[in-house]
Design an enzyme around this catalytic site. Structure first.
Site, PDB file in Angstrom:
ATOM      1  N   GLY A  46       0.838  -1.191   0.000  1.00  0.00           N
ATOM      2  CA  GLY A  46       0.000   0.000   0.000  1.00  0.00           C
ATOM      3  C   GLY A  46       0.871   1.238   0.000  1.00  0.00           C
ATOM      4  N   GLN A  51       2.954   9.945   1.160  1.00  0.00           N
ATOM      5  CA  GLN A  51       4.277   9.329   1.328  1.00  0.00           C
ATOM      6  C   GLN A  51       5.244   9.696   0.208  1.00  0.00           C
ATOM      7  OE1 GLN A  51       2.384   5.245   1.987  1.00  0.00           O
ATOM      8  NE2 GLN A  51       4.255   5.069   3.176  1.00  0.00           N
ATOM      9  N   CYS A 101       5.640  -0.105   7.568  1.00  0.00           N
ATOM     10  CA  CYS A 101       5.319   1.016   6.691  1.00  0.00           C
ATOM     11  C   CYS A 101       6.551   1.381   5.876  1.00  0.00           C
ATOM     12  CB  CYS A 101       4.868   2.219   7.531  1.00  0.00           C
ATOM     13  SG  CYS A 101       4.461   3.672   6.544  1.00  0.00           S
ATOM     14  N   LEU A 102       6.362   1.654   4.600  1.00  0.00           N
ATOM     15  CA  LEU A 102       7.488   2.043   3.744  1.00  0.00           C
ATOM     16  C   LEU A 102       8.121   3.347   4.227  1.00  0.00           C
ATOM     17  CD1 LEU A 102       5.913   1.183   0.269  1.00  0.00           C
ATOM     18  CD2 LEU A 102       7.797  -0.038   1.390  1.00  0.00           C
ATOM     19  N   HIS A 143      -4.736   1.901   7.380  1.00  0.00           N
ATOM     20  CA  HIS A 143      -3.359   2.404   7.413  1.00  0.00           C
ATOM     21  C   HIS A 143      -3.152   3.488   6.351  1.00  0.00           C
ATOM     22  CE1 HIS A 143       1.132   1.577   7.906  1.00  0.00           C
ATOM     23  NE2 HIS A 143       1.096   2.237   6.759  1.00  0.00           N
ATOM     24  N   GLU A 144      -3.659   3.247   5.139  1.00  0.00           N
ATOM     25  CA  GLU A 144      -3.462   4.215   4.041  1.00  0.00           C
ATOM     26  C   GLU A 144      -4.311   5.467   4.235  1.00  0.00           C
ATOM     27  OE1 GLU A 144      -0.928   3.770   2.360  1.00  0.00           O
ATOM     28  OE2 GLU A 144      -0.652   1.654   2.872  1.00  0.00           O
ATOM     29  N   HIS A 147      -2.572   7.716   6.523  1.00  0.00           N
ATOM     30  CA  HIS A 147      -1.513   8.500   5.864  1.00  0.00           C
ATOM     31  C   HIS A 147      -2.089   9.784   5.268  1.00  0.00           C
ATOM     32  CE1 HIS A 147       2.211   6.263   6.053  1.00  0.00           C
ATOM     33  NE2 HIS A 147       1.671   5.167   5.575  1.00  0.00           N
TER      34      HIS A 147
END
Ligand code: QAP
Ligand code: CO
Length: 180
Positions: A46, A51, A101-102, A143-144, A147
């Site tokens: 995701g 991000q 998380c990235l 989660h997204e 963000h």
């Protein structure tokens, strides 16, 4: 092919509350395609526009599931979802999952989330989209969407756990600098 740099904690831009997309124009379509490429390149499941420093409410997801997502024919990957202006309109229950998380590479923590969610938004063509999600997809969607509101999974931890993980991350960044 075009890959964007993924911002890493503690980049202040990750705290941005992204703005709704009002028109899916050429620029929006280009952003979506580079987000998809960037997510696959980084081996993520995701990625939110926040991000990659884009102030727009767009998320892309490709969550592996046994039964598929129920949202098909959107793109290349069977499970690829492009979500514009997503909103949680209903939720049930509670679950805990060890998230990563990235933007917080190399760290994970157990995060409490809703067990199931109904998410409404638009697909990449501007068509209304409603996703009934459970399990990993439900977690990934929350989660997204977080963000897009400037929230990282570490912000969802208790103050004690948050302080510990933030200190560890900052220490790891310092150690990395010394290595150079
Ligand atoms: C969000 O996360 C998510 O630390 C997507 O070294 C998280 O793609 C959805 C990743 C939990 C569902 C559950 C993280 C890759 C990827 C790392 C990701 C790393 C390499 C995270
Ligand atoms: Co993330």
């Amino acid at each position: 092919m075009s890959i964007l740099e993924i911002l890493k904690y503690p980049d202040p831009s990750l705290k941005t509350k992204a703005k709704p997309v009002s028109r899916i124009d050429e620029e929006t379509r280009k952003l979506i395609s580079v987000m998809i490429e960037t997510m696959y390149f980084a081996r993520g499941i995701g990625l939110a526009a926040t991000q990659v420093g884009a102030d727009k409410r767009i998320a892309v997801l490709d969550v592996p599931t046994e039964h598929g997502t129920g949202v098909r024919g959107q793109g290349a990957g069977e499970n690829l979802i492009v979500l514009i202006n997503p909103e949680i309109v209903a939720h049930e229950g509670e679950t805990k999952y060890e998230e990563g998380c990235l933007s917080v590479p190399g760290f994970t923590a157990d995060v409490k989330r809703f067990a199931t969610v109904v998410v409404k938004g638009l697909d990449k063509n501007g068509k209304d989209l409603e996703i009934n999600a459970e399990e990993l997809l439900a977690i990934a969607l929350q989660h997204e969407i977080d963000h897009l509101d400037g929230i990282l999974f570490i912000d969802r931890l208790s103050k004690l756990k948050r302080d510990i993980i933030k200190r560890k991350i900052k220490k790891a960044i310092e150690d990395e600098k010394k290595q150079l």
